[in-house]
Design a protein around this motif. Sequence first.
Motif, PDB file in Angstrom:
ATOM      1  N   HIS A  32       0.878  -0.982   0.032  1.00  0.00           N
ATOM      2  CA  HIS A  32      -0.156  -0.128   0.009  1.00  0.00           C
ATOM      3  C   HIS A  32       0.868   1.283   0.221  1.00  0.00           C
ATOM      4  O   HIS A  32       0.773   2.183  -0.707  1.00  0.00           O
ATOM      5  CB  HIS A  32      -0.757   0.004   1.242  1.00  0.00           C
ATOM      6  CG  HIS A  32      -1.345   1.374   1.460  1.00  0.00           C
ATOM      7  ND1 HIS A  32      -2.731   2.096   0.992  1.00  0.00           N
ATOM      8  CD2 HIS A  32      -1.190   2.288   2.504  1.00  0.00           C
ATOM      9  CE1 HIS A  32      -2.559   3.243   1.361  1.00  0.00           C
ATOM     10  NE2 HIS A  32      -1.963   3.375   2.266  1.00  0.00           N
ATOM     11  N   ARG A  35       2.814   1.932  -3.257  1.00  0.00           N
ATOM     12  CA  ARG A  35       2.006   2.203  -4.358  1.00  0.00           C
ATOM     13  C   ARG A  35       1.509   3.804  -4.086  1.00  0.00           C
ATOM     14  O   ARG A  35       1.199   4.546  -5.015  1.00  0.00           O
ATOM     15  CB  ARG A  35       0.829   1.540  -4.367  1.00  0.00           C
ATOM     16  CG  ARG A  35       0.949   0.048  -4.955  1.00  0.00           C
ATOM     17  CD  ARG A  35      -0.132  -1.035  -4.785  1.00  0.00           C
ATOM     18  NE  ARG A  35      -1.398  -0.705  -5.267  1.00  0.00           N
ATOM     19  CZ  ARG A  35      -2.094  -1.120  -6.158  1.00  0.00           C
ATOM     20  NH1 ARG A  35      -1.382  -2.118  -6.896  1.00  0.00           N
ATOM     21  NH2 ARG A  35      -3.260  -0.803  -6.514  1.00  0.00           N
ATOM     22  N   GLU A 195      -5.336   5.503  -2.952  1.00  0.00           N
ATOM     23  CA  GLU A 195      -4.649   4.398  -3.281  1.00  0.00           C
ATOM     24  C   GLU A 195      -5.664   2.993  -2.815  1.00  0.00           C
ATOM     25  O   GLU A 195      -5.780   1.798  -3.260  1.00  0.00           O
ATOM     26  CB  GLU A 195      -3.229   3.714  -2.736  1.00  0.00           C
ATOM     27  CG  GLU A 195      -2.523   2.770  -3.070  1.00  0.00           C
ATOM     28  CD  GLU A 195      -2.785   1.445  -2.755  1.00  0.00           C
ATOM     29  OE1 GLU A 195      -2.789   0.483  -3.370  1.00  0.00           O
ATOM     30  OE2 GLU A 195      -3.546   1.193  -1.448  1.00  0.00           O
ATOM     31  N   HIS A 198      -8.558   2.843  -4.984  1.00  0.00           N
ATOM     32  CA  HIS A 198      -8.334   1.918  -6.443  1.00  0.00           C
ATOM     33  C   HIS A 198      -8.108   0.685  -6.270  1.00  0.00           C
ATOM     34  O   HIS A 198      -8.493  -0.204  -7.115  1.00  0.00           O
ATOM     35  CB  HIS A 198      -7.025   2.894  -6.827  1.00  0.00           C
ATOM     36  CG  HIS A 198      -6.384   2.296  -8.092  1.00  0.00           C
ATOM     37  ND1 HIS A 198      -5.610   1.319  -8.231  1.00  0.00           N
ATOM     38  CD2 HIS A 198      -6.862   2.589  -9.410  1.00  0.00           C
ATOM     39  CE1 HIS A 198      -5.521   1.112  -9.482  1.00  0.00           C
ATOM     40  NE2 HIS A 198      -5.917   1.690  -9.954  1.00  0.00           N
ATOM     41  N   ARG A 199      -7.557   0.267  -5.152  1.00  0.00           N
ATOM     42  CA  ARG A 199      -7.256  -1.137  -5.178  1.00  0.00           C
ATOM     43  C   ARG A 199      -8.511  -2.066  -5.001  1.00  0.00           C
ATOM     44  O   ARG A 199      -8.614  -3.081  -5.487  1.00  0.00           O
ATOM     45  CB  ARG A 199      -6.224  -1.397  -3.818  1.00  0.00           C
ATOM     46  CG  ARG A 199      -5.837  -2.851  -3.944  1.00  0.00           C
ATOM     47  CD  ARG A 199      -5.259  -3.038  -2.467  1.00  0.00           C
ATOM     48  NE  ARG A 199      -3.900  -2.736  -2.397  1.00  0.00           N
ATOM     49  CZ  ARG A 199      -2.906  -2.889  -2.604  1.00  0.00           C
ATOM     50  NH1 ARG A 199      -2.724  -4.297  -3.106  1.00  0.00           N
ATOM     51  NH2 ARG A 199      -1.549  -2.262  -2.474  1.00  0.00           N
ATOM     52  N   GLY A 202     -11.003   0.259  -8.145  1.00  0.00           N
ATOM     53  CA  GLY A 202     -10.586   0.869  -9.550  1.00  0.00           C
ATOM     54  C   GLY A 202     -10.466   2.169  -9.736  1.00  0.00           C
ATOM     55  O   GLY A 202     -10.798   2.804  -8.672  1.00  0.00           O
ATOM     56  N   ASP A 238      -0.822  -1.643 -11.217  1.00  0.00           N
ATOM     57  CA  ASP A 238      -1.074  -3.145 -10.799  1.00  0.00           C
ATOM     58  C   ASP A 238      -0.274  -4.108 -11.628  1.00  0.00           C
ATOM     59  O   ASP A 238      -0.493  -5.515 -11.385  1.00  0.00           O
ATOM     60  CB  ASP A 238      -2.589  -3.315 -11.225  1.00  0.00           C
ATOM     61  CG  ASP A 238      -3.646  -2.575 -10.183  1.00  0.00           C
ATOM     62  OD1 ASP A 238      -3.353  -2.302  -9.066  1.00  0.00           O
ATOM     63  OD2 ASP A 238      -4.555  -2.040 -10.913  1.00  0.00           O
ATOM     64  N   GLU A 239       0.795  -3.600 -12.230  1.00  0.00           N
ATOM     65  CA  GLU A 239       1.398  -4.705 -13.213  1.00  0.00           C
ATOM     66  C   GLU A 239       2.773  -4.963 -12.193  1.00  0.00           C
ATOM     67  O   GLU A 239       3.667  -4.046 -12.140  1.00  0.00           O
ATOM     68  CB  GLU A 239       2.003  -4.173 -14.533  1.00  0.00           C
ATOM     69  CG  GLU A 239       0.625  -3.726 -15.196  1.00  0.00           C
ATOM     70  CD  GLU A 239       0.973  -3.117 -16.404  1.00  0.00           C
ATOM     71  OE1 GLU A 239       2.420  -3.078 -16.616  1.00  0.00           O
ATOM     72  OE2 GLU A 239       0.125  -2.711 -17.181  1.00  0.00           O
TER      73      GLU A 239
END
Length: 506
Positions: A32, A35, A195, A198-199, A202, A238-239
């Motif tokens: 977390h 990111r 964050e 979004h996790r 989205g 997310d990659e």
Amino acid sequence: MSQAARAHIRLAELLGVLSFGADLGMGLPMEHVLRQCLISLRLAERMGLDEADHEVVYYTSLLVWVGCHVDAYEQAKWFGDEMALKSDFRHTDFGAVAAQPLFILRHLGAGRPLAERARLGVSFPGDGRRVAEAMIENHWLAADGLGERLGLPQRVRDSVEQTFERWDGKGVPKGAKGEQILLTSRLVALADVVEVFHRAGGPDAAVAVARQRRGTQFDPQVVDVFTGQAASVFAGLDEGSGWDAVIAAEPGRGRRLNGPEFDAALEAIADFTDVKSPYTIGHSRGVADLAGEAARVLGLGDQAATTVRRAGLVHDLGRLGVPNAVWDKPGPLGHAETERVRLHPYLTERMLACSPALAPLAAVAVQHHERLDGSGYPRGLSGGALSMEGRVLAAADFYRSRTEPRPHRPARSAAEAAAQLRAEARAGRMDSGAAEAVLSAAGHPATRRAARPADLTGREVEVLQLLARGLSNKEIAEQLVISRRTAAHHVEHIYAKTGTTNRALA
């Protein structure tokens, strides 16, 4: 100068590892904070911040939440699983008048019987309210103190402080408002919340929460920049792992900590980790000093002694991922609670293994609850699978833990702890040489023991006697009331120590 003394680590790596502890302590998925850091840097770039401000944003992002566990004991007392409390924190906008009381009411005594929740409700307006009101300020003060010990610039520490402020002036610690708050802090505050959303949901969910809190928690200008470019801000997030991206993004040339600075930083982290529970204050440093000296007593060399001491300083980092409702429980643990405890060395390993400088410490630290007979955790390693450094650390942790109080028992005397450690060695669970070296390091007189061939443990001698009589592994297990697997491990260790391959030769 030894190789260990010359060792160095990037400050970014150290903070990155610490950020995993913050993630766990907040009940959030690991990465977390990493990111959040990448989102903050992308916002800083889109808002035209200069290189110096990029550096402040970078280190603020990694440091801001590392103090989230310092009052976990008090939080668990009032709110049960403090990690669940903090996990829910970002889903509430505390600017509304009733937001804080409703949040507290929802979590007060969570998971406890109704009568106990009622008793907590009656007493909460006193000490409980003070705990709740001081929570964020405690986090900031702890992060600031660690930042000072790690030598971070004052600009970073100021930015960390103001990240807990709100655009509408209803934040802490000083109620700063609007543009009184540093822009670097405003960026990180937004990145932290979006964050999480979004996790979970989205880009649309992240944009929605930013707009909902525009002008209350968040700076309208920062929200507008973010919502206008959300797709590019989140691109590629997310990659794969965020570790490499965050380490590569360290501004400037990056700061490296040399040998003495490395040790001082690890000592700061040890002290910081131990604050999670009042029962573990000073534990990591005590284990580290015992283990390092014991390695020297055993003649393992300066490099091994330095490695095992450093591993001792960070061996309990994974404790941050287990709630205080478990650590500080006065009675027996349930099965699920025990499994959470058994996980903490693994969490330590995973946190440390990302850093090339800390990975060698991870390999030792993860073994501090393993046992020679395979009865330990997290992997049930045995015999030759355990390094000598790991055996020393396990013995040091066992002894030191027994001399400290725990919620379910008082502290043992040094003599009692020594007797318990020697009993573990006689039973074949601890390495006898490591145990005696730890006790020597702790100031206990050496004990004379009958010489055993090939340094077999007492249990291994018993197994060898039965093996010599032609008993099978199954029969040995029945005779000694141990598992067949444990008997097989003992036989393997006997062959390895004696340099033989069968019963007759042994």
